[in-house]
Design an enzyme around this catalytic site. Structure first.
Site, short mmCIF file in Angstrom:
data_model
loop_
_atom_site.label_atom_id
_atom_site.label_comp_id
_atom_site.label_asym_id
_atom_site.label_seq_id
_atom_site.Cartn_x
_atom_site.Cartn_y
_atom_site.Cartn_z
N CYS A 183 -12.07 -1.32 -0.81
CA CYS A 183 -10.87 -0.80 -0.15
C CYS A 183 -9.94 -0.19 -1.20
O CYS A 183 -9.96 -0.59 -2.37
CB CYS A 183 -10.17 -1.96 0.57
SG CYS A 183 -8.60 -1.57 1.33
N GLY A 184 -9.13 0.75 -0.79
CA GLY A 184 -8.14 1.32 -1.69
C GLY A 184 -7.16 0.29 -2.21
O GLY A 184 -6.57 0.46 -3.28
#
Length: 166
Positions: A40-41
């Site tokens: 995930c970012g």
């Protein structure tokens, strides 16, 4: 201190090794619960979470990571792969729980409870994305809910305040 036992402290949940993690052991501790993902970012927040954990664990902070694959399939690995990734890439030493859902029909009991206790904006209970955070005081009361965009370092002063309180 509250004399009424908190439902929070009645939970038993499996950790990443499949062993029971008894929430009764969290009495008199400040707990930060985070739904985590490896792809995930926001994954670099593991670093900030670990920094908070190292800074305050001896004073009674416990961080619990709940891996979840419900948001963009960003946590596809097994528990073993997840723990290995967290350890190798971010030096994570705080407890990682068994992978589970945080929304929907199969949502785990812990999330079912904390979302009711501290709904989001406009009363919405649904978790919107990875790395949403819930801060629980020593008595098992959910006191804060933070968006995914909230950096762990910005929670530092609130954690310190809760650790200092009776």
């Amino acid at each position: 201190m509250s004399t009424i036992p908190s439902k929070f402290h009645s939970f038993i949940f499996k950790d990443s090794k499949g062993k029971d993690f008894n929430f009764a052991d969290l009495k008199d501790k400040v707990v930060l619960i985070v739904n985590v993902a490896s792809k995930c970012g926001f994954t670099p927040q593991y670093k900030g979470l670990e920094e908070l954990y190292k800074k305050y664990k001896d004073e009674g902070l416990v961080i619990l990571g709940f891996p979840c694959n419900q948001f963009g399939s960003q946590e596809p690995g097994t528990e073993e792969e997840i723990v290995s990734f967290c350890s190798m890439n971010y030096g994570v030493t705080f407890p990682i729980m068994e992978k589970s859902d945080v929304n929907g029909e199969k949502e785990n009991e812990v999330y079912k409870y904390i979302k009711v206790e501290k709904p989001g904006l406009m009363g919405l209970k649904r978790i919107k994305w990875n790395f949403e955070k819930f801060l629980v005081d020593k008595n098992g009361k959910v006191v804060e809910r933070y968006a995914s965009t909230t950096k762990p370092s910005s929670i530092d002063s609130k954690i310190k305040e809760l650790l200092a309180s009776n």
